[in-house]
Structures are given as C-alpha cells and as structure tokens.
Scaffold this active site. Structure first.
Site, short mmCIF file in Angstrom:
data_model
loop_
_atom_site.label_atom_id
_atom_site.label_comp_id
_atom_site.label_asym_id
_atom_site.label_seq_id
_atom_site.Cartn_x
_atom_site.Cartn_y
_atom_site.Cartn_z
N ARG A 184 0.84 -1.27 0.11
CA ARG A 184 0.05 0.04 0.09
C ARG A 184 0.69 1.34 0.06
O ARG A 184 0.34 2.26 0.50
CB ARG A 184 -0.96 -0.04 1.02
CG ARG A 184 -2.00 -1.18 1.16
CD ARG A 184 -2.93 -0.99 -0.05
NE ARG A 184 -3.83 -2.40 -0.17
CZ ARG A 184 -3.39 -3.28 -0.86
NH1 ARG A 184 -2.35 -3.43 -1.70
NH2 ARG A 184 -4.39 -4.36 -0.82
N SER A 233 -11.61 -0.46 2.39
CA SER A 233 -10.80 -0.79 3.61
C SER A 233 -10.34 0.07 4.53
O SER A 233 -9.66 0.86 4.14
CB SER A 233 -9.80 -1.81 2.94
OG SER A 233 -10.32 -2.79 2.31
N GLU A 303 -5.32 2.08 6.86
CA GLU A 303 -5.30 1.89 5.32
C GLU A 303 -5.95 3.10 4.91
O GLU A 303 -5.02 3.93 4.05
CB GLU A 303 -5.96 0.85 4.85
CG GLU A 303 -5.60 0.79 3.22
CD GLU A 303 -6.07 -0.32 2.23
OE1 GLU A 303 -6.74 -0.05 1.56
OE2 GLU A 303 -5.54 -1.43 3.03
#
Length: 313
Positions: A184, A233, A303
């Site tokens: 990420r 998410s 996230e």
C-alpha cells in the site's frame, strides 16, 4: 490586516492561472465516497498540465501546504476541514491512449481516470492484467500512489512508468526500475503529484477477460457492503491474516457509534448511515484497533488516509 492582504494576494494569484478553478471554504463531504469532511481553505480543480505546474509554484512560493483528492475513496477528512489547498485533477488528466508494444500494449492513462472504467475498457480491448482492480473505487493516480491491490495482485505488477510534477512545479518521470513499491505504498517523492501512469498489459481473448471481470464483480458484491457511503478498507491486512476477519472475530460487526457503523457484511468496512461525523469514524476505528489488539495481540494499521485538522490526541 497583513494576513488579509497576503490571503487576498494569494487568492488573486490562484484565480489568475488559466486552467484552474478555485473555491474558497469549500465543504469536502460531497467529494468523498464516505460523504464526510469539513471545508478546505482553497479547493482547486486543475484541468491543464501547465496550470498544475504554475499552481504548484504559486503554492510553494507562498508556503501553502496542499493535499490531493481524487475520487475521495480511502480518505477520511476531518470535520474541521483542511487548512491550505486541496487539489483535484480533471480535464487533461482524464485521458487514455493505447500504444501497442509487441504482443502487448502500454496504456498511457491520466491520473484522474477512474480505475473501474479503465478495467472495463481494457477488457473490451482484449488486454489482460488489470482484472484484479475491478471494483477499486478510486482514480489511477490514487491507486498508483498507494499501490492498490486486490485478489492477489497490485499495481506494481503492471506499472511501466510514472509521470508527475514535483512540489516545486518541475516535471518528473520514473521508470518501473527506478521505483520501489511496498504494501500500500509506492514510495514516490514527498509532494510529487502523479499526472500519468503507463501500464504494461498483454493481449488475450476479450471474452475470457470479461468473464474474469464479471466473476470478480460478483465476488465483490457478495462480500462488500452496498447502499451506504464508505471509504473502502479501513485497515491494512496484517501479515498472514485479514483485518476484516479479526474485527469480526472480536465481535464488532454491526458495532455503531453515532451514525457510523462497522458493516454487518464486512468487518473492514465502516459505513455512514447518514450524517456521520469524522470524529465518530475515528472513535470506532480506535475501538476496533484496541479490541483486536486486546484479544489477538495484533496491531491494526489504518489503510485510510487521514486528511485535515484533527483535535490533539
């Protein structure tokens, strides 16, 4: 008086740039997928390459911080809003071009192009490699910046090169070999604005690609919430496990604070039931983080990216 004069001069400079549209004290909730967020001092929509470079030079010269906002997914904006500028790309940054490269193709796509739209266009053209990104709600620039992924793949596997503009308004270009991706994260220079991404795809049967896209669409709809705004998410998956599974195992699915609720369908999705505030989302995230740590000894990492002015912890 001095501050008013400085702000007035900055506003005049910003509005004089061809290819930008400036709104002052603009509420940001309408621009986010979770429909939450206070006002930005300067909300700036940019439609031309030259305008972006000029804008960044003006902001740098005036020591004004800026944030980027694509489709507003994967972000949580403070109820107090964002000090400084929020930049949103459009126009020239929503183009796409397909360049054949042997048995494959390099697709040059603007940072403001919607990921899902690109996935489906690639399927129609008969190019494979992007199917995993079906359902990712953001823009190509945002997906690249955070190395978005799903179903066992991520953007680093298809990136050929990245173009952008530095914080100082200078052009920048990185080949895949010059980039270092992580989970990420694409580790791009701080302050760089991605303008275009080149991706290497391969030829395949369009019917087979379309079938795969439809299969993943069905899987996503079966597991992810619909009907209420959300940011995707909320936590990264810890090594060897899934944040959603841990939150569910902690008995938190359906847990609610104010108008924010942990989805009853997927533990890693938090939904806005109507009128939720950013503070309620963060409070619910903190509850989930602490409870998962208490029960399983696992530290969940957000996230979603927090933007704006937040109360001191």
């Amino acid at each position: 008086m001095a501050k008013e004069t400085k702000d007035s001069r900055l506003a005049e400079e910003l509005t004089s740039i061809d290819g930008v549209k400036v709104k002052f004290a603009e509420p940001l909730a309408r621009y986010t997928s979770m429909k939450i967020g206070g006002p930005a001092d300067y909300f700036i929509e940019v439609t031309k390459d030259a305008a972006l470079a000029n804008l960044l030079r003006v902001l740098e010269r005036n020591s004004v911080d800026f944030q980027l906002l694509g489709n507003g997914s994967n972000v949580l904006i403070s109820d107090r809003g964002v000090r400084g500028a929020v930049i949103r790309l459009g126009g020239d940054f929503k183009t796409v071009a397909w360049r054949k490269d042997g048995a494959g193709v390099v697709v040059e796509v603007g940072a403001a192009y919607a990921v899902t739209q690109l996935v489906r266009e690639a399927a129609r053209e008969g190019y494979t490699g992007l199917e995993f990104a079906e359902g990712i709600p953001g823009t190509v620039g945002g997906a690249l910046y955070m190395n978005a992924g799903a179903y066992g793949s991520e953007f680093e596997k298809i990136v050929d090169h990245v173009e952008g503009v530095t914080r100082a308004g200078q052009p920048a270009r990185f080949s895949r070999q010059q980039m270092t991706f992580g989970y990420r994260d694409s580790h791009l220079p701080v302050g760089m604005v991605v303008t275009r991404v080149g991706m290497q795809l391969h030829k395949d049967e369009s019917a087979q690609i379309g079938s795969k896209v439809r299969e993943l669409t069905t899987r996503r709809k079966a597991s992810q919430p619909s009907g209420f705004p959300n940011s995707g998410s909320m936590f990264r998956n810890p090594p060897g496990d899934y944040a959603g599974r841990l939150i569910e195992a902690a008995g938190l699915k359906g847990k609610r604070i104010g108008q924010c609720q942990i989805s009853e369908r997927h533990g890693n999705f938090f939904v806005n039931l109507g009128g939720a505030r950013a503070a309620q989302v963060r409070e619910l995230m903190e509850l989930a983080r602490l409870e998962v740590r208490r029960r399983f000894g696992v530290e969940l990492v957000a996230e979603v990216k927090f933007l704006g002015e937040w109360p001191a912890d």
